[in-house]
Design a protein around this motif. Sequence first.
Motif, PDB file in Angstrom:
ATOM      1  N   GLY A  23     -51.559   2.400   2.056  1.00  0.00           N
ATOM      2  CA  GLY A  23     -52.939   2.688   2.448  1.00  0.00           C
ATOM      3  C   GLY A  23     -53.435   1.955   3.681  1.00  0.00           C
ATOM      4  N   LYS A  24     -52.495   1.532   4.527  1.00  0.00           N
ATOM      5  CA  LYS A  24     -52.903   0.811   5.736  1.00  0.00           C
ATOM      6  C   LYS A  24     -53.405   1.784   6.803  1.00  0.00           C
ATOM      7  CE  LYS A  24     -50.112  -3.242   5.014  1.00  0.00           C
ATOM      8  NZ  LYS A  24     -49.336  -4.296   5.651  1.00  0.00           N
ATOM      9  N   LYS A  25     -54.307   1.298   7.612  1.00  0.00           N
ATOM     10  CA  LYS A  25     -54.852   2.085   8.719  1.00  0.00           C
ATOM     11  C   LYS A  25     -53.899   2.017   9.913  1.00  0.00           C
ATOM     12  CE  LYS A  25     -59.660   1.207   7.385  1.00  0.00           C
ATOM     13  NZ  LYS A  25     -59.655   2.215   6.400  1.00  0.00           N
ATOM     14  N   TYR A  26     -54.033   2.996  10.807  1.00  0.00           N
ATOM     15  CA  TYR A  26     -53.144   3.058  11.977  1.00  0.00           C
ATOM     16  C   TYR A  26     -53.123   1.736  12.736  1.00  0.00           C
ATOM     17  CZ  TYR A  26     -52.978   8.188  11.529  1.00  0.00           C
ATOM     18  OH  TYR A  26     -52.794   9.479  11.094  1.00  0.00           O
ATOM     19  N   GLN A  27     -54.297   1.136  12.946  1.00  0.00           N
ATOM     20  CA  GLN A  27     -54.364  -0.102  13.724  1.00  0.00           C
ATOM     21  C   GLN A  27     -53.629  -1.238  13.020  1.00  0.00           C
ATOM     22  OE1 GLN A  27     -55.480  -0.184  16.878  1.00  0.00           O
ATOM     23  NE2 GLN A  27     -54.574  -2.210  16.899  1.00  0.00           N
ATOM     24  N   GLU A  28     -53.733  -1.311  11.711  1.00  0.00           N
ATOM     25  CA  GLU A  28     -53.020  -2.344  10.955  1.00  0.00           C
ATOM     26  C   GLU A  28     -51.508  -2.153  11.083  1.00  0.00           C
ATOM     27  OE1 GLU A  28     -55.720  -3.338   7.100  1.00  0.00           O
ATOM     28  OE2 GLU A  28     -55.000  -1.261   7.238  1.00  0.00           O
ATOM     29  N   ILE A  29     -51.074  -0.907  10.982  1.00  0.00           N
ATOM     30  CA  ILE A  29     -49.647  -0.599  11.099  1.00  0.00           C
ATOM     31  C   ILE A  29     -49.168  -0.918  12.510  1.00  0.00           C
ATOM     32  CG2 ILE A  29     -47.913   1.239  10.993  1.00  0.00           C
ATOM     33  CD1 ILE A  29     -49.855   2.630   8.945  1.00  0.00           C
ATOM     34  N   THR A  39     -48.809   5.556  19.067  1.00  0.00           N
ATOM     35  CA  THR A  39     -47.402   5.700  18.665  1.00  0.00           C
ATOM     36  C   THR A  39     -47.303   5.789  17.149  1.00  0.00           C
ATOM     37  OG1 THR A  39     -46.615   4.544  20.636  1.00  0.00           O
ATOM     38  CG2 THR A  39     -45.109   4.634  18.744  1.00  0.00           C
ATOM     39  N   VAL A  40     -48.038   4.954  16.461  1.00  0.00           N
ATOM     40  CA  VAL A  40     -48.061   4.994  14.990  1.00  0.00           C
ATOM     41  C   VAL A  40     -48.559   6.355  14.515  1.00  0.00           C
ATOM     42  CG1 VAL A  40     -49.208   4.064  12.933  1.00  0.00           C
ATOM     43  CG2 VAL A  40     -48.296   2.507  14.680  1.00  0.00           C
ATOM     44  N   LYS A  41     -49.624   6.818  15.131  1.00  0.00           N
ATOM     45  CA  LYS A  41     -50.184   8.129  14.765  1.00  0.00           C
ATOM     46  C   LYS A  41     -49.131   9.225  14.928  1.00  0.00           C
ATOM     47  CE  LYS A  41     -53.948  11.262  15.941  1.00  0.00           C
ATOM     48  NZ  LYS A  41     -55.123  11.476  16.794  1.00  0.00           N
ATOM     49  N   LYS A  42     -48.421   9.213  16.029  1.00  0.00           N
ATOM     50  CA  LYS A  42     -47.373  10.213  16.277  1.00  0.00           C
ATOM     51  C   LYS A  42     -46.230  10.081  15.275  1.00  0.00           C
ATOM     52  CE  LYS A  42     -48.751  12.721  19.649  1.00  0.00           C
ATOM     53  NZ  LYS A  42     -49.103  14.105  19.389  1.00  0.00           N
ATOM     54  N   TYR A  43     -45.797   8.856  15.007  1.00  0.00           N
ATOM     55  CA  TYR A  43     -44.727   8.640  14.026  1.00  0.00           C
ATOM     56  C   TYR A  43     -45.101   9.235  12.674  1.00  0.00           C
ATOM     57  CZ  TYR A  43     -41.938   5.324  16.828  1.00  0.00           C
ATOM     58  OH  TYR A  43     -41.150   4.732  17.767  1.00  0.00           O
TER      59      TYR A  43
END
Length: 71
Positions: A23-29, A39-43
């Motif tokens: 349940g982590k947010k994109y910024q945390e990841i 990049t996280v969003k695309k992954y």
Amino acid sequence: MEEAIRQLPAQQQKAWLLSRRQGKKYQEIAQEMELSRETVKKYIQYATQSIVRYVTSRISTLLAICILQSF
């Protein structure tokens, strides 16, 4: 589903699991993986598409097996 996740490239798998299972947010990841938020969003998008393709490609086989077993 688990097999579909195991077949993802390592970075996509990690990002997807951190997002969907923890349940982590994109910024945390992004911070944890030392990547940009985009990049996280695309992954995660690529991983989700791959999982959907994997599962849907096997649905017809599973349905056929269930139908054949009912006869």
